[in-house]
Design an enzyme around this catalytic site. Structure first.
Site, PDB file in Angstrom:
ATOM      1  N   LYS A 110      -0.890   3.465  -9.321  1.00 43.05           N
ATOM      2  CA  LYS A 110      -0.612   3.243  -7.842  1.00 43.05           C
ATOM      3  C   LYS A 110      -0.236   1.793  -7.545  1.00 43.05           C
ATOM      4  CE  LYS A 110      -3.802   6.698  -5.478  1.00 43.05           C
ATOM      5  NZ  LYS A 110      -4.713   6.953  -4.406  1.00 43.05           N
ATOM      6  N   HIS A 158     -10.977   1.498   3.935  1.00 40.39           N
ATOM      7  CA  HIS A 158      -9.654   0.763   4.186  1.00 40.39           C
ATOM      8  C   HIS A 158      -9.650   0.732   5.963  1.00 40.39           C
ATOM      9  CE1 HIS A 158      -7.556   2.497   0.582  1.00 40.39           C
ATOM     10  NE2 HIS A 158      -8.157   1.769   0.269  1.00 40.39           N
ATOM     11  N   LYS A 161     -11.729   7.331 -14.852  1.00 40.02           N
ATOM     12  CA  LYS A 161     -10.527   7.220 -14.002  1.00 40.02           C
ATOM     13  C   LYS A 161      -9.260   7.641 -14.938  1.00 40.02           C
ATOM     14  CE  LYS A 161      -7.700   4.640 -10.707  1.00 40.02           C
ATOM     15  NZ  LYS A 161      -7.550   3.577 -10.104  1.00 40.02           N
ATOM     16  N   ASN A 185     -11.077   8.386  -4.070  1.00 37.54           N
ATOM     17  CA  ASN A 185     -10.960   7.643  -2.809  1.00 37.54           C
ATOM     18  C   ASN A 185     -12.395   7.575  -2.191  1.00 37.54           C
ATOM     19  OD1 ASN A 185      -8.241   6.905  -2.729  1.00 37.54           O
ATOM     20  ND2 ASN A 185      -7.685   9.102  -2.420  1.00 37.54           N
ATOM     21  N   GLU A 238     -16.824  -0.530  -7.197  1.00 42.15           N
ATOM     22  CA  GLU A 238     -15.896   0.360  -7.726  1.00 42.15           C
ATOM     23  C   GLU A 238     -16.859   0.881  -9.104  1.00 42.15           C
ATOM     24  OE1 GLU A 238     -13.385   1.621  -6.596  1.00 42.15           O
ATOM     25  OE2 GLU A 238     -12.378   0.525  -5.067  1.00 42.15           O
ATOM     26  N   ARG A 283      -7.440  13.907  -7.916  1.00 41.69           N
ATOM     27  CA  ARG A 283      -7.363  12.520  -8.159  1.00 41.69           C
ATOM     28  C   ARG A 283      -8.029  12.142  -6.870  1.00 41.69           C
ATOM     29  NH1 ARG A 283      -2.837   8.104 -10.344  1.00 41.69           N
ATOM     30  NH2 ARG A 283      -3.903   6.463  -9.354  1.00 41.69           N
ATOM     31  N   GLU A 295      -1.909  12.405  -7.331  1.00 43.10           N
ATOM     32  CA  GLU A 295      -2.869  12.743  -6.259  1.00 43.10           C
ATOM     33  C   GLU A 295      -2.604  14.001  -5.450  1.00 43.10           C
ATOM     34  OE1 GLU A 295      -4.560  10.294  -2.402  1.00 43.10           O
ATOM     35  OE2 GLU A 295      -4.956   9.283  -4.332  1.00 43.10           O
ATOM     36  N   ARG A 350      16.130  -0.206  -9.935  1.00 42.80           N
ATOM     37  CA  ARG A 350      15.559   1.085 -10.000  1.00 42.80           C
ATOM     38  C   ARG A 350      14.412   1.491 -10.987  1.00 42.80           C
ATOM     39  NH1 ARG A 350      21.325   2.200  -9.133  1.00 42.80           N
ATOM     40  NH2 ARG A 350      21.594   2.638  -7.012  1.00 42.80           N
ATOM     41  N   HIS A 393     -12.167  -6.110  -0.699  1.00 37.05           N
ATOM     42  CA  HIS A 393     -12.000  -4.735  -0.597  1.00 37.05           C
ATOM     43  C   HIS A 393     -13.242  -4.151  -1.106  1.00 37.05           C
ATOM     44  CE1 HIS A 393     -10.138  -0.830  -1.437  1.00 37.05           C
ATOM     45  NE2 HIS A 393     -10.407  -0.845  -2.840  1.00 37.05           N
ATOM     46  N   HIS A 399     -13.141   5.042   0.471  1.00 33.81           N
ATOM     47  CA  HIS A 399     -12.147   4.321   0.535  1.00 33.81           C
ATOM     48  C   HIS A 399     -11.408   4.729   1.939  1.00 33.81           C
ATOM     49  CE1 HIS A 399     -12.373   3.141  -3.490  1.00 33.81           C
ATOM     50  NE2 HIS A 399     -11.381   2.433  -3.641  1.00 33.81           N
TER      51      HIS A 399
END
Length: 370
Positions: free
Chosen positions: A149, A258, A233, A251, A191, A247, A243, A127, A271, A254
């Protein structure tokens, strides 16, 4: 002997807890036993890497971890196509087989794929246990290693399964960048450029002026580019960890990127390459709306071109393909696709009213893209 050139902090302190952590940028950090001793103390480790990175860097990390702690090694297969639940299972199986307890720390040695998988495994194991990021690619150093993330891909979309799970520290060793193939290095630069576009136009200007030195991988210039990227960042993540608002500007490029990755099949484009193309597409839509000058889009295309990054969508991709993929993106809210555009150079904005016709006109009319 290691040298720490920059230290940043991601501030996640609250009245009830403090999950803040440092980002250390320097030379030979992966071989510095004292740094690992300070961060990990005497805790056991599950060291996760892949079959490309481990042969180069795992031995020096093992040496720095010392012989007084128990270390379980897990070597994954390299590549975005292997960012799956099966890989998470491999890590969990190894940790359980060696009976690691909650005090153990997972250590991610590799690029963004290794970091994302390891962080997700750490979030799941017992956990939730701590994990440490040791990013070895430029893209991971300025993006995926910072912010918490974690996750894996699914055939229906990138990073669709995951969790927010912050690392206890990020160690960025500039020496790892000398082993990167040119294509991987350029993917990371995409990036870096993103941060100038969304938050700091002065940084974008500096990147234009410093492109030749970045291509030569000059250490001082790399250190500054990474420090400035991580600073942006860290500020955004500190303001909006999960987010819920600002935030989302991280993206930029992205949503398009993506979709390109998914439609083509993960791994055909890196990527960062897909993000580079996605940033140009978002900039073109922004220009069509009159929010940025068209000559600024030309500047962006020229800068990305210095690093041989793609600036137009794949020839075999249609607007229908793109829209279908984006409709399943995790950032869709109430059925509306959220896009990050530029309100002006250096200032990003979140919108949900971009149409397929608008994208086709701005990004798929080949005659207007030459």
């Amino acid at each position: 002997m290691s040298t720490c050139l920059h230290t940043l902090h991601v501030d996640l302190s609250t009245p009830s807890s403090d999950r803040s952590y440092p980002i250390l940028i320097g030379r030979d950090l992966l071989a510095d036993e004292s740094i690992f001793a300070d961060i990990l103390e005497g805790r056991d480790v599950i060291l996760v890497s892949n079959d490309v990175v481990a042969p180069i860097f795992a031995a020096r990390v093992r040496g720095a971890l010392g012989s007084r702690r128990r270390v379980t090694e897990v070597i994954l297969r390299d590549g975005e196509a292997n960012k799956t639940m099966a890989a998470v299972g491999d890590i969990l199986d190894a940790a359980l087989a060696d009976r690691h307890e909650r005090g153990a720390v997972m250590v991610a040695l590799g690029g963004g794929v290794v970091g994302d998988i390891t962080g997700f495994a750490a979030a799941c194991y017992l956990r939730g246990i701590d994990f440490l990021q040791l990013p070895t690619t430029l893209l991971a150093q300025v993006d995926s290693s910072v912010g918490g993330k974690t996750g894996v891909n699914h055939p229906q979309g990138k990073n669709m399964i995951g969790a927010f799970h912050q690392p206890i520290a990020v160690l960025i060793d500039l020496q790892t960048l000398h082993s990167l193939p040119a294509r991987e290095f350029s993917a990371g630069i995409a990036e870096v450029i993103k941060y100038g576009l969304i938050s700091d136009i002065g940084f974008f200007d500096w990147l234009e002026q410093s492109a030749s030195r970045l291509l030569a991988r000059e250490e001082s210039v790399l250190a500054e580019a990474i420090e400035r990227s991580c600073a942006v960042k860290a500020d955004v993540v500190s303001a909006d960890e999960r987010e819920g608002g600002v935030r989302a500007i991280l993206n930029f490029g992205h949503t398009f990127g993506h979709a390109i990755e998914q439609v083509q099949g993960y791994g055909r484009w890196l990527h960062g390459e897909a993000v580079a193309c996605g940033m140009v597409m978002a900039a073109r839509v922004s220009a069509a709306r009159g929010q940025v000058p068209r000559d600024f889009v030309d500047r962006l295309v020229a800068l990305l071109g210095r690093f041989e990054l793609p600036v137009t969508p794949p020839e075999d991709m249609s607007v229908a393909d793109l829209m279908a993929s984006m409709a399943g993106d995790k950032k869709v809210v109430e059925g509306r696709i959220r896009f990050i555009l530029l309100a002006q150079p250096g200032n990003a904005v979140i919108v949900d009213d971009v149409s397929a016709a608008e994208i086709e006109s701005a990004c798929f009319d080949r005659a207007n893209l030459d």
